[in-house]
Each structure stands twice: as structure tokens, then as C-alpha cells.
Design an enzyme around this catalytic site. Structure first.
Site, mmCIF file in Angstrom:
data_model
loop_
_atom_site.group_PDB
_atom_site.id
_atom_site.type_symbol
_atom_site.label_atom_id
_atom_site.label_comp_id
_atom_site.label_asym_id
_atom_site.label_seq_id
_atom_site.Cartn_x
_atom_site.Cartn_y
_atom_site.Cartn_z
ATOM 1 N N ASP A 43 6.612 -7.810 -13.258
ATOM 2 C CA ASP A 43 7.963 -7.937 -12.685
ATOM 3 C C ASP A 43 9.068 -8.467 -13.601
ATOM 4 O OD1 ASP A 43 5.998 -7.822 -10.741
ATOM 5 O OD2 ASP A 43 6.701 -9.562 -9.643
ATOM 6 N N ASP A 171 8.136 -15.696 -4.923
ATOM 7 C CA ASP A 171 9.171 -14.837 -5.501
ATOM 8 C C ASP A 171 10.585 -15.170 -4.998
ATOM 9 O OD1 ASP A 171 6.859 -13.736 -6.494
ATOM 10 O OD2 ASP A 171 6.909 -11.967 -5.218
ATOM 11 N N GLU A 222 6.682 -8.843 -1.133
ATOM 12 C CA GLU A 222 6.872 -9.575 -2.390
ATOM 13 C C GLU A 222 8.305 -9.349 -2.894
ATOM 14 O OE1 GLU A 222 2.476 -9.465 -4.402
ATOM 15 O OE2 GLU A 222 3.698 -7.739 -4.823
#
Ligand code: FRU
Length: 500
Positions: A43, A171, A222
Site C-alpha cells: 500500500d 489504516d 481496509e
């Protein structure tokens, strides 16, 4: 003696330059999508614009090509196109690995770390507690930098949001909510989003939950994001929620909700599940912080289905290009649109344009394109809707097809014969995406790098991103249509490498 030193200096400088050039010329190495020099990346994290520089942090494991104890890698750019890798920003510590999160510029010094401090808000993931199955192994922490993201100090009061007993609790995406002069944290909490607020980034209050019964639930939620977009004089709030698995073409993908946010609660204005990108390879996509009225999205160009197996070496994974977001109404529904940022034009090299072209069967553009690298941007618009496809091919016989299927009213990318596909059984497939636009004319922008294509159809109403691994450069290009199609305009642009 002096001469020898100078010669030696030149030789070593030349070798260094050559090593750099070779390093970024490996098989499958993207030329204008960010990749770390070596090892594992996932990510994008903490993307923020600060003092004229775009910062990209990212999930990084510096010791292997597979996922491992997470660090925050760091890269900087002046234009979001050409990136320079920087030393690692955040290392794992006694509270755990450094999972995904965001960064803000604390303009009002609310946290007291200093005016304009860069503050990173991230998840601490504790592998020891994870093994003990406490259900409390993820919590939120902060760190700050007073030197343009070079060095970071972790806050001694970490974690700032403790885990109430939710196994997936991570997150954090933080933004300033001006009407109530407070920070809002959007957090993924297993199968929903939880909003928190704070005056100072250190003390957080739970505000509300969203989504237990809305949107896609084929996997864990997420990497969320929350921001407003002005559209036709009205503010609409966008809530992005990445989900894995459960994407429209399997595995990881990003969905979004449009609605209202009042500082406490998010309300969605539609029941339709909407996707940011229908391709298989745009995950954990979120926006840059501190870019004014521009909303700029960038994602990880891979999928958890095969991310650890893709045949690249010595690195794994790339990011998508940066995309500018907007809104568009079709009938009664509102949709998010994304198009390449205008900064990408810096890569434009030679090219050609054609007007009013009728394609029946096949138009071979290989000679005209004269493009050995296979890096290009193709913009075309049609006069009617009919089946057509764009075929990228090479000497090895690999084929990547991007097209429109009129009977199904779908766009598609077929990578089944695109080169190396056998590293995972589901990789070599054809991916489909609905067409939302209702106009007769199709507008179609395709961006091709060494190992990826990004399709922006109908000015970004339908987007698809797919990676692929051809045996050599995809230097051949054809437009095909068995039924025949009339093209209004076709513009082909060779793109330069952004590797410096
Ligand atoms: C998404 C994700 C995040 C997590 C990170 C770990 O790809 O699973 O939820 O923070 O990756 O690397």
C-alpha cells in the site's frame, strides 16, 4: 598522480550512473510507475503534498521480495510522475510493525510538535499479540517530522487509539474538518468504518460507525479515505473503502460511497455498490493530503491474490499513476470519475493524430507508432458504439487486449495470452467492467507502461487497471473491429521513461 585520481573518479561516477540505468532496465521494470529499487512494497501510505514536494510513503519490507515485518518506505516527487526513493522513514518497534496510514501537515500546530509539522498516523500491528489471539493486536499511533519527512520521532504517548477488541482495526486516514475545527480519523474496523475525532491528533473520541449493512462485504474492509468534492456548486463527501477479497474481478479492489458527512456521521445517498477501478490491480488506493481542491488518488498496482508471486526481480510491486478525481451524474446516479493527472503530460514524446478513421477488421498502427519501448498513451473517441479492441503485441506472440463489447455493454481487459501468467492460476483471465455512460460516442484513454495498462473510459466513468508480464516490449499495436467502427479521433503519444 592527480590525473589518475581524476580518471578514477570519472570511472566510478560512470559506473554508478550505468548501475542506476541498468537497475531500472530489468525485465518487467515499469518506467513511469513508482517501484522501489529492490524488495517488497504494498500500500501507498501517508501521501502528502508539503512545501512543493509530493511525499509517498509505502508498506515496505527491505529484506525480502515477499511481505514481511512492515516499515514505511519513502519516495519524493515534484510532479507525481518521476519519483526519487529516499531512506526508510519508519521502522518497526516494540509496539509492532508499521502498517498503513496517512500523513497530515499540522498547520495550526494542534499537536504541539511544531508549526507545519508533518504528522504520520499509522497502525501498529503487534505480531506477538496476534499469535496470542488477544484480538487487540492493532492500534493507532503517531509520529512527526520537522525536516521534510527525512527523520521521524514517534510520539511517546503511543498508541493514541487503543483497540477495543476488534481483530482488524487499522489504516487510519486523517483529515482536518474545518467547519468544526477538528481532525477526523476514518478507520477500517473489520466489516465497517469507524470515525473518530480529535482536537490535537493525540486524544481521539469515537463518533460513529458506517457500513455494516452497506456496500460489498466479500472480504475485510481496509484502507479507507474520506474527503469532499465540489460538484455543480454542491459539496459531496466521498468515502473510499478498499476490500480484500471481494473485488468485482476477484481479490482486492476499492469501492466507494457518495453522500454527506457532518463531522460525526457519514450517510450514503445510494444503495448501489460502486467501484473505483474494475481492473484487478488497483488496491489500497487513497488520496494525497494537502492538495487544496484537487483530489488525487494513487493505488498499489497489484492484488493480494498473487502479489507475492509476480515474476519481478529484485523488487515486487508498483503503484498506479496518480489520478485526478471528479464526479459525474448519469441519469439519477452520481459516480466518481478518475483521469490521469495533467502532470503526466511531461512524459509526452513523439506521436501522431488521425481523424475520421473507419476500422473494419484491423488497423495496424505499428509502423506509424515507431515505438520500440511500447510505452504510450492512446486517446480515441468513436462516432458510434460498436465492438472494438486495442491489441498490444510483441515478437514473442504475447497479446494484451483492451476493448468494448457492445452486446454486454462492457469494457474488458484480456491478459490470458499476455506473457507469463502461470505463477498463479487465476492470473491469466479476462476482466470485465460495466459501461455507465449513455452517450453514443465512446471516449477511451489507454496508458501503457512495460508491464501495465490503465484504461480510462468515458472520461473516467469506467476505469480498469491490469498488470501483465510480456516476454518482450509490446511494440506492436492494432485497433480491431469485426463489425466495423468509426473513429472520430485517434491520438497516439509515445511516453518517455520517468526513471532519472
Ligand atoms: C492492505 C493491508 C492493510 C495493512 C497493510 C499491511 O493491503 O492489508 O490493511 O495495513 O496492508 O501491510
Amino acid at each position: 598522480m592527480k590525473k589518475i585520481t581524476i580518471i578514477l573518479f570519472y570511472i566510478s561516477a560512470l559506473t554508478a550512473i550505468q548501475v542506476m540505468a541498468q537497475e531500472f532496465k530489468e525485465k518487467y521494470r515499469p518506467q513511469f510507475h513508482f517501484t522501489p529499487k529492490a524488495n517488497w512494497m504494498n500500500d501507498p501510505n501517508g501521501m502528502v503534498f508539503h512545501n512543493g514536494t509530493y511525499h509517498l510513503f509505502y508498506q515496505y519490507y527491505p529484506h525480502d521480495k515477499i511481505w514481511g515485518p512492515m516499515h514505511w518506505g519513502h519516495a519524493t516527487s515534484k510532479d507525481m510522475v518521476s519519483w526519487k526513493e529516499q531512506p526508510i522513514a519508519l521502522y518497526p518497534d516494540s509496539l509492532g510493525y508499521i502498517f498503513s496510514g496517512s500523513a497530515v501537515v499540522d498547520k495550526n500546530n494542534t499537536a504541539g510538535f511544531g508549526k507545519d509539522a508533518l504528522v504520520a498516523i499509522f497502525t501498529h500491528h503487534d505480531p506477538v499479540q496476534e499469535k496470542q489471539k488477544t484480538g487487540k493486536h492493532e492500534s493507532q499511533s503517531i509520529a512527526y517530522s520537522l525536516d521534510e519527512g527525512k527523520t521521524w520521532t514517534k510520539y511517546k504517548g503511543n498508541p493514541v487509539v487503543k483497540n477495543p477488541g476488534i481483530s482488524d482495526f487499522r489504516d487510519p486516514k486523517v483529515r482536518w474538518f474545518e467547519p468544526q475545527k477538528k481532525w477526523i480519523m476514518t478507520l477500517a474496523t473489520k466489516d465497517r468504518i469507524t470515525f473518530y475525532s480529535s482536537p490535537d491528533l493525540k486524544t481521539w473520541t469515537r463518533e460513529s460507525d458506517f457500513g455494516a449493512n452497506e456496500g460489498g462485504h466479500g472480504g475485510v474492509w481496509e484502507c479507507p479515505d474520506l474527503f469532499p468534492i465540489m460538484h455543480e456548486g454542491k459539496e459531496t463527501w466521498v468515502l473510499i473503502v478498499n476490500i480484500n477479497p471481494g473485488g468485482p474481478n476477484k481479490g482486492s479492489a476499492g469501492q466507494y460511497f457518495l453522500g454527506n458527512f457532518d463531522g460525526k456521521t457519514f450517510t450514503s445517498n445510494s444503495k448501489e455498490t460502486k467501484w473505483l477501478d474494475f481492473g484487478a490491480d488497483n488496491y489500497a488506493a487513497v488520496t494525497f493530503s494537502n492538495t487544496g481542491s484537487r483530489n488525487i488518488l494513487m493505488g498499489w498496482m497489484s492484488n493480494w491474490q498473487y502479489a507475492n508471486q509476480v515474476p519481478t526481480d529484485p523488487w515486487r510491486s508498483a503503484n498506479t499513476i496518480a489520478r485526478e478525481l471528479g464526479l459525474k451524474t448519469v441519469g439519477k446516479e452520481l459516480y466518481l470519475t478518475s483521469v490521469p493527472v495533467k502532470e503526466l503530460d511531461a512524459l509526452n514524446a513523439a506521436g501522431f493524430s488521425m481523424k475520421h478513421v473507419r476500422v473494419k477488421d484491423q488497423l495496424d498502427l505499428t509502423e506509424k507508432a515507431k515505438n520500440k519501448t511500447g510505452l504510450f498513451r492512446l486517446d480515441l473517441s468513436t462516432e458510434n458504439t460498436a465492438d472494438f479492441s486495442v491489441l498490444l503485441a510483441n515478437e514473442a506472440g504475447n497479446e494484451l487486449i483492451v476493448g468494448y463489447d457492445k452486446a454486454a455493454n462492457q469494457y474488458y481487459i484480456d491478459r490470458s495470452k499476455s506473457g507469463k501468467t502461470d505463477f498463479e492460476k487465476g492470473f491469466g483471465e479476462r476482466h470485465k467492467a460495466p459501461r455507465f455512460a449513455t452517450e453514443e460516442k465512446i471516449s477511451f484513454t489507454l496508458i501503457a507502461d512495460v508491464a501495465s495498462v490503465e484504461l480510462f473510459a468515458d472520461n473516467g466513468l469506467t476505469v480498469m487497471t491490469d498488470i501483465f508480464f510480456p516476454e518482450s516490449e509490446m511494440s506492436k499495436l492494432y485497433i480491431k473491429s469485426a463489425s466495423g467502427i468509426a473513429l472520430d479521433n485517434l491520438k497516439y503519444t509515445v511516453l518517455k521513461s520517468a526513471v532519472k
